[in-house]
Design a protein around this motif. Sequence first.
Motif, PDB file in Angstrom:
ATOM      1  N   SER A   1      -6.074   0.085  -6.385  1.00  0.00           N
ATOM      2  CA  SER A   1      -6.975  -0.299  -7.463  1.00  0.00           C
ATOM      3  C   SER A   1      -6.315  -0.681  -8.543  1.00  0.00           C
ATOM      4  O   SER A   1      -5.262  -0.202  -8.962  1.00  0.00           O
ATOM      5  CB  SER A   1      -8.072   0.816  -7.484  1.00  0.00           C
ATOM      6  OG  SER A   1      -7.245   2.001  -8.018  1.00  0.00           O
ATOM      7  N   SER A   2      -7.106  -1.324  -9.573  1.00  0.00           N
ATOM      8  CA  SER A   2      -6.485  -1.801 -10.913  1.00  0.00           C
ATOM      9  C   SER A   2      -6.244  -0.504 -11.668  1.00  0.00           C
ATOM     10  O   SER A   2      -5.405  -0.379 -12.562  1.00  0.00           O
ATOM     11  CB  SER A   2      -7.558  -2.854 -11.641  1.00  0.00           C
ATOM     12  OG  SER A   2      -8.764  -2.162 -11.512  1.00  0.00           O
ATOM     13  N   ALA A   3      -6.965   0.415 -11.396  1.00  0.00           N
ATOM     14  CA  ALA A   3      -7.039   1.457 -12.516  1.00  0.00           C
ATOM     15  C   ALA A   3      -5.687   2.497 -12.151  1.00  0.00           C
ATOM     16  O   ALA A   3      -4.929   2.693 -13.009  1.00  0.00           O
ATOM     17  CB  ALA A   3      -8.073   2.659 -12.113  1.00  0.00           C
ATOM     18  N   VAL A   4      -5.384   2.467 -10.787  1.00  0.00           N
ATOM     19  CA  VAL A   4      -4.195   3.297 -10.234  1.00  0.00           C
ATOM     20  C   VAL A   4      -2.927   2.520 -10.744  1.00  0.00           C
ATOM     21  O   VAL A   4      -1.924   2.973 -11.156  1.00  0.00           O
ATOM     22  CB  VAL A   4      -4.121   3.487  -8.780  1.00  0.00           C
ATOM     23  CG1 VAL A   4      -2.953   3.927  -8.096  1.00  0.00           C
ATOM     24  CG2 VAL A   4      -5.291   4.438  -8.586  1.00  0.00           C
ATOM     25  N   ARG A   5      -3.101   0.871 -10.437  1.00  0.00           N
ATOM     26  CA  ARG A   5      -1.998   0.260 -10.786  1.00  0.00           C
ATOM     27  C   ARG A   5      -1.851   0.254 -12.258  1.00  0.00           C
ATOM     28  O   ARG A   5      -0.752   0.425 -12.710  1.00  0.00           O
ATOM     29  CB  ARG A   5      -2.316  -1.240 -10.489  1.00  0.00           C
ATOM     30  CG  ARG A   5      -1.241  -2.197 -10.873  1.00  0.00           C
ATOM     31  CD  ARG A   5      -1.946  -3.456 -10.837  1.00  0.00           C
ATOM     32  NE  ARG A   5      -2.769  -3.809 -11.810  1.00  0.00           N
ATOM     33  CZ  ARG A   5      -4.078  -4.546 -11.944  1.00  0.00           C
ATOM     34  NH1 ARG A   5      -4.094  -5.643 -10.923  1.00  0.00           N
ATOM     35  NH2 ARG A   5      -4.752  -4.708 -12.747  1.00  0.00           N
ATOM     36  N   ASP A   6      -2.800   0.312 -13.109  1.00  0.00           N
ATOM     37  CA  ASP A   6      -2.427   0.339 -14.720  1.00  0.00           C
ATOM     38  C   ASP A   6      -1.915   1.558 -15.159  1.00  0.00           C
ATOM     39  O   ASP A   6      -1.094   1.803 -16.031  1.00  0.00           O
ATOM     40  CB  ASP A   6      -3.902  -0.109 -15.426  1.00  0.00           C
ATOM     41  CG  ASP A   6      -4.237  -1.575 -14.985  1.00  0.00           C
ATOM     42  OD1 ASP A   6      -3.441  -2.232 -14.554  1.00  0.00           O
ATOM     43  OD2 ASP A   6      -5.556  -1.839 -15.593  1.00  0.00           O
ATOM     44  N   LYS A   7      -2.287   2.646 -14.293  1.00  0.00           N
ATOM     45  CA  LYS A   7      -1.976   3.879 -14.920  1.00  0.00           C
ATOM     46  C   LYS A   7      -0.301   4.068 -14.546  1.00  0.00           C
ATOM     47  O   LYS A   7       0.300   4.641 -15.212  1.00  0.00           O
ATOM     48  CB  LYS A   7      -2.698   5.206 -14.102  1.00  0.00           C
ATOM     49  CG  LYS A   7      -3.959   5.645 -14.482  1.00  0.00           C
ATOM     50  CD  LYS A   7      -4.795   6.465 -13.850  1.00  0.00           C
ATOM     51  CE  LYS A   7      -6.014   6.827 -14.093  1.00  0.00           C
ATOM     52  NZ  LYS A   7      -6.712   7.647 -13.397  1.00  0.00           N
ATOM     53  N   ARG A   8      -0.009   3.343 -13.220  1.00  0.00           N
ATOM     54  CA  ARG A   8       1.424   3.407 -12.980  1.00  0.00           C
ATOM     55  C   ARG A   8       2.313   2.882 -14.155  1.00  0.00           C
ATOM     56  O   ARG A   8       3.378   2.922 -14.071  1.00  0.00           O
ATOM     57  CB  ARG A   8       1.650   2.948 -11.541  1.00  0.00           C
ATOM     58  CG  ARG A   8       2.902   2.786 -10.978  1.00  0.00           C
ATOM     59  CD  ARG A   8       3.296   2.275  -9.783  1.00  0.00           C
ATOM     60  NE  ARG A   8       2.937   0.832  -9.653  1.00  0.00           N
ATOM     61  CZ  ARG A   8       1.805   0.349  -9.006  1.00  0.00           C
ATOM     62  NH1 ARG A   8       1.083   1.032  -8.563  1.00  0.00           N
ATOM     63  NH2 ARG A   8       1.558  -0.916  -8.990  1.00  0.00           N
ATOM     64  N   ARG A   9       1.675   1.728 -14.619  1.00  0.00           N
ATOM     65  CA  ARG A   9       2.355   0.817 -15.529  1.00  0.00           C
ATOM     66  C   ARG A   9       2.182   1.210 -16.817  1.00  0.00           C
ATOM     67  O   ARG A   9       2.989   0.504 -17.792  1.00  0.00           O
ATOM     68  CB  ARG A   9       1.818  -0.664 -15.279  1.00  0.00           C
ATOM     69  CG  ARG A   9       1.921  -1.463 -13.878  1.00  0.00           C
ATOM     70  CD  ARG A   9       1.493  -2.594 -14.220  1.00  0.00           C
ATOM     71  NE  ARG A   9       1.647  -3.167 -12.962  1.00  0.00           N
ATOM     72  CZ  ARG A   9       0.981  -4.383 -12.482  1.00  0.00           C
ATOM     73  NH1 ARG A   9       0.396  -5.209 -13.270  1.00  0.00           N
ATOM     74  NH2 ARG A   9       1.257  -5.008 -11.285  1.00  0.00           N
TER      75      ARG A   9
END
Length: 76
Positions: free
Chosen positions: A9-17
């Motif tokens: 998901s975009s939320a998980v991807r953005d939290k990782r970044r």
Amino acid sequence: MAHPKRRTSSAVRDKRRTHYKLTPKAVTLCPNTGELHLRHKAYVVDGDLYHNGQLAIKNYSKVSSAPAADTTGDDE
């Protein structure tokens, strides 16, 4: 070859970044010339090259690249 079972998901991807960010360059003020410069790098002030606050080369000029060979084909 491994494949993800679920789409990230975009939320998980953005939290990782969140930790992928730029850090500011280390800039220092020279005590002798008063010039701002990058740390551990030589810098030019009024045509002279300085390193570690000391004059390294007087009347410094960059070395230009060698002129390109004549490619007109008139080698006779």
